[in-house]
Scaffold this motif. Structure first.
Motif, PDB file in Angstrom:
ATOM      1  N   GLN A   1      -2.474 -14.613   4.468  1.00 56.95           N
ATOM      2  CA  GLN A   1      -1.306 -13.657   4.778  1.00 56.95           C
ATOM      3  C   GLN A   1      -1.786 -12.197   5.055  1.00 56.95           C
ATOM      4  O   GLN A   1      -1.307 -11.681   6.135  1.00 56.95           O
ATOM      5  CB  GLN A   1      -0.534 -13.730   3.235  1.00 56.95           C
ATOM      6  CG  GLN A   1       0.763 -12.849   3.671  1.00 56.95           C
ATOM      7  CD  GLN A   1       1.807 -13.684   4.598  1.00 56.95           C
ATOM      8  OE1 GLN A   1       1.842 -14.861   4.500  1.00 56.95           O
ATOM      9  NE2 GLN A   1       2.247 -12.787   5.419  1.00 56.95           N
ATOM     10  N   ASP A   2      -2.809 -11.807   4.501  1.00 58.86           N
ATOM     11  CA  ASP A   2      -3.577 -10.359   4.864  1.00 58.86           C
ATOM     12  C   ASP A   2      -3.703 -10.686   6.347  1.00 58.86           C
ATOM     13  O   ASP A   2      -3.604  -9.645   7.246  1.00 58.86           O
ATOM     14  CB  ASP A   2      -4.452 -10.022   4.022  1.00 58.86           C
ATOM     15  CG  ASP A   2      -3.973  -9.535   2.696  1.00 58.86           C
ATOM     16  OD1 ASP A   2      -2.628  -9.433   2.544  1.00 58.86           O
ATOM     17  OD2 ASP A   2      -5.046  -9.579   1.630  1.00 58.86           O
ATOM     18  N   ILE A   3      -4.598 -11.426   6.839  1.00 63.33           N
ATOM     19  CA  ILE A   3      -5.073 -11.749   7.966  1.00 63.33           C
ATOM     20  C   ILE A   3      -3.982 -11.868   9.134  1.00 63.33           C
ATOM     21  O   ILE A   3      -3.941 -11.202  10.031  1.00 63.33           O
ATOM     22  CB  ILE A   3      -5.862 -13.202   8.230  1.00 63.33           C
ATOM     23  CG1 ILE A   3      -7.395 -12.956   7.523  1.00 63.33           C
ATOM     24  CG2 ILE A   3      -6.074 -13.438   9.706  1.00 63.33           C
ATOM     25  CD1 ILE A   3      -8.111 -14.199   7.349  1.00 63.33           C
ATOM     26  N   MET A   4      -3.064 -12.582   8.695  1.00 63.32           N
ATOM     27  CA  MET A   4      -1.824 -12.828   9.662  1.00 63.32           C
ATOM     28  C   MET A   4      -0.995 -11.635   9.725  1.00 63.32           C
ATOM     29  O   MET A   4      -0.067 -11.481  10.777  1.00 63.32           O
ATOM     30  CB  MET A   4      -0.764 -13.957   9.191  1.00 63.32           C
ATOM     31  CG  MET A   4      -1.703 -15.296   9.458  1.00 63.32           C
ATOM     32  SD  MET A   4      -0.710 -16.767   9.074  1.00 63.32           S
ATOM     33  CE  MET A   4       0.103 -16.615   7.650  1.00 63.32           C
ATOM     34  N   MET A   5      -1.338 -10.294   9.117  1.00 59.44           N
ATOM     35  CA  MET A   5      -0.506  -9.242   9.272  1.00 59.44           C
ATOM     36  C   MET A   5      -1.000  -8.472  10.380  1.00 59.44           C
ATOM     37  O   MET A   5      -0.464  -7.373  10.939  1.00 59.44           O
ATOM     38  CB  MET A   5      -0.505  -8.596   7.694  1.00 59.44           C
ATOM     39  CG  MET A   5       0.660  -9.263   6.672  1.00 59.44           C
ATOM     40  SD  MET A   5       2.101 -10.000   7.325  1.00 59.44           S
ATOM     41  CE  MET A   5       2.922  -8.520   7.439  1.00 59.44           C
ATOM     42  N   GLN A   6      -2.285  -9.014  10.673  1.00 58.98           N
ATOM     43  CA  GLN A   6      -2.961  -8.038  11.710  1.00 58.98           C
ATOM     44  C   GLN A   6      -2.154  -8.368  12.999  1.00 58.98           C
ATOM     45  O   GLN A   6      -1.480  -9.217  13.219  1.00 58.98           O
ATOM     46  CB  GLN A   6      -4.409  -8.352  11.811  1.00 58.98           C
ATOM     47  CG  GLN A   6      -5.117  -8.091  10.783  1.00 58.98           C
ATOM     48  CD  GLN A   6      -6.619  -8.561  10.590  1.00 58.98           C
ATOM     49  OE1 GLN A   6      -7.083  -8.671  11.496  1.00 58.98           O
ATOM     50  NE2 GLN A   6      -7.263  -9.012   9.431  1.00 58.98           N
ATOM     51  N   LYS A   7      -2.667  -7.579  14.114  1.00 64.79           N
ATOM     52  CA  LYS A   7      -2.087  -7.596  15.415  1.00 64.79           C
ATOM     53  C   LYS A   7      -2.483  -8.712  16.165  1.00 64.79           C
ATOM     54  O   LYS A   7      -1.759  -9.376  16.930  1.00 64.79           O
ATOM     55  CB  LYS A   7      -2.492  -6.290  16.211  1.00 64.79           C
ATOM     56  CG  LYS A   7      -1.296  -5.306  15.879  1.00 64.79           C
ATOM     57  CD  LYS A   7      -1.942  -3.957  16.752  1.00 64.79           C
ATOM     58  CE  LYS A   7      -0.699  -3.394  17.169  1.00 64.79           C
ATOM     59  NZ  LYS A   7      -0.801  -2.145  18.126  1.00 64.79           N
ATOM     60  N   THR A   8      -4.053  -8.906  15.939  1.00 62.39           N
ATOM     61  CA  THR A   8      -4.297 -10.154  16.674  1.00 62.39           C
ATOM     62  C   THR A   8      -5.307 -11.253  15.544  1.00 62.39           C
ATOM     63  O   THR A   8      -5.939 -10.460  14.799  1.00 62.39           O
ATOM     64  CB  THR A   8      -5.394  -9.969  17.880  1.00 62.39           C
ATOM     65  OG1 THR A   8      -6.442  -9.080  17.325  1.00 62.39           O
ATOM     66  CG2 THR A   8      -4.352  -9.149  18.914  1.00 62.39           C
ATOM     67  N   TRP A   9      -5.385 -12.412  15.760  1.00 62.56           N
ATOM     68  CA  TRP A   9      -6.197 -13.071  15.208  1.00 62.56           C
ATOM     69  C   TRP A   9      -6.410 -14.581  15.873  1.00 62.56           C
ATOM     70  O   TRP A   9      -5.432 -15.086  16.492  1.00 62.56           O
ATOM     71  CB  TRP A   9      -6.079 -13.379  13.575  1.00 62.56           C
ATOM     72  CG  TRP A   9      -4.380 -13.471  13.277  1.00 62.56           C
ATOM     73  CD1 TRP A   9      -3.551 -12.451  13.068  1.00 62.56           C
ATOM     74  CD2 TRP A   9      -3.639 -14.709  13.381  1.00 62.56           C
ATOM     75  NE1 TRP A   9      -2.336 -12.867  12.961  1.00 62.56           N
ATOM     76  CE2 TRP A   9      -2.219 -14.374  12.910  1.00 62.56           C
ATOM     77  CE3 TRP A   9      -3.870 -16.104  13.727  1.00 62.56           C
ATOM     78  CZ2 TRP A   9      -1.306 -15.586  12.935  1.00 62.56           C
ATOM     79  CZ3 TRP A   9      -3.103 -17.221  13.521  1.00 62.56           C
ATOM     80  CH2 TRP A   9      -1.625 -16.840  13.278  1.00 62.56           C
ATOM     81  N   ILE A  10      -7.510 -15.331  15.315  1.00 66.25           N
ATOM     82  CA  ILE A  10      -7.683 -16.536  15.686  1.00 66.25           C
ATOM     83  C   ILE A  10      -8.055 -17.246  14.121  1.00 66.25           C
ATOM     84  O   ILE A  10      -9.020 -16.854  13.727  1.00 66.25           O
ATOM     85  CB  ILE A  10      -8.959 -16.526  16.580  1.00 66.25           C
ATOM     86  CG1 ILE A  10      -8.606 -16.280  18.059  1.00 66.25           C
ATOM     87  CG2 ILE A  10      -9.097 -18.332  16.709  1.00 66.25           C
ATOM     88  CD1 ILE A  10      -9.618 -16.363  19.069  1.00 66.25           C
ATOM     89  N   LEU A  11      -7.327 -18.172  13.918  1.00 64.65           N
ATOM     90  CA  LEU A  11      -7.501 -18.818  12.758  1.00 64.65           C
ATOM     91  C   LEU A  11      -7.810 -20.486  13.041  1.00 64.65           C
ATOM     92  O   LEU A  11      -7.033 -20.980  13.693  1.00 64.65           O
ATOM     93  CB  LEU A  11      -6.372 -18.924  11.749  1.00 64.65           C
ATOM     94  CG  LEU A  11      -5.985 -17.594  11.021  1.00 64.65           C
ATOM     95  CD1 LEU A  11      -4.613 -17.790  10.325  1.00 64.65           C
ATOM     96  CD2 LEU A  11      -7.128 -17.614   9.910  1.00 64.65           C
ATOM     97  N   ASP A  12      -9.040 -20.899  12.760  1.00 68.62           N
ATOM     98  CA  ASP A  12      -9.271 -22.311  12.848  1.00 68.62           C
ATOM     99  C   ASP A  12      -9.410 -23.103  11.683  1.00 68.62           C
ATOM    100  O   ASP A  12      -9.911 -22.543  10.595  1.00 68.62           O
ATOM    101  CB  ASP A  12     -10.699 -22.496  13.721  1.00 68.62           C
ATOM    102  CG  ASP A  12     -11.867 -22.318  12.833  1.00 68.62           C
ATOM    103  OD1 ASP A  12     -12.242 -23.318  12.239  1.00 68.62           O
ATOM    104  OD2 ASP A  12     -12.632 -21.266  12.846  1.00 68.62           O
ATOM    105  N   GLY A  13      -8.654 -24.295  11.471  1.00 72.25           N
ATOM    106  CA  GLY A  13      -8.813 -25.109  10.413  1.00 72.25           C
ATOM    107  C   GLY A  13      -7.370 -25.725  10.055  1.00 72.25           C
ATOM    108  O   GLY A  13      -6.424 -25.381  10.531  1.00 72.25           O
TER     109      GLY A  13
END
Length: 168
Positions: free
Chosen positions: A54-66
């Protein structure tokens, strides 16, 4: 593409493609395996894991793998792009075996330090039957999201897509 989710069978190359995309787009990458597993393959607390994501997804940009089913809905709601590596069982199985040999007795770059690469029959079975048992569920979920969906069905198709993307 600013919030990207990369999913697919084990051995498909999700983490490798995440790193390549990160370099092309200058977007930070987060590997779910590294967020979930503690040294010695100890699982994180599920709530703690969910909060990290959730903390990561609050950022403006991200790539999540898995994959991680427990947070898939949450991630699908927040992403603008899903890249589904829908490769054959032969490609994924051979890559998982190759990865095991390549990282024998050590942790791979996208994994928590202290989680030595392993390969067991349950994981091989999961890979082998992924397209029969899990991919239909994934496709159903993807049909319900508003995110842009990119389905790549072979390493060569993926390489071409990445090359086209990097030429812009």
């Amino acid at each position: 593409m600013k919030k990207i989710l990369i999913i697919g069978s084990g051995g498909a190359g999700k983490s490798t493609i995440a790193r390549r995309l990160s370099n092309i787009l200058s977007i930070p990458v987060y590997h779910l395996d590294a967020l979930f597993w503690k040294p010695g393959w100890e699982q994180s607390d599920r709530e703690e894991f969910r909060h990290k994501i959730q903390d990561i997804m609050m950022q403006k940009t991200w790539i999540l793998d898995g994959n991680f089913n427990s947070t898939m809905e949450q991630r699908l709601e927040m992403c603008d792009t899903v890249i589904f590596l829908h490769y054959s069982r032969f490609v994924c199985t051979s890559r998982a075996i190759k990865r095991r040999l390549q990282y024998a007795n050590r942790s791979r770059p996208d994994m928590t330090e202290g989680c030595k690469e392993k390969l067991d029959m349950d994981f091989l079975k999961w890979i082998w039957f992924y397209n029969d048992r899990h991919a239909p569920v994934v496709m159903d979920r993807l049909n319900k999201t508003d995110a842009r969906i990119i389905i790549l069905q072979s390493p060569s198709e993926t390489a071409k897509w990445l090359n086209d993307l990097s030429s812009f």
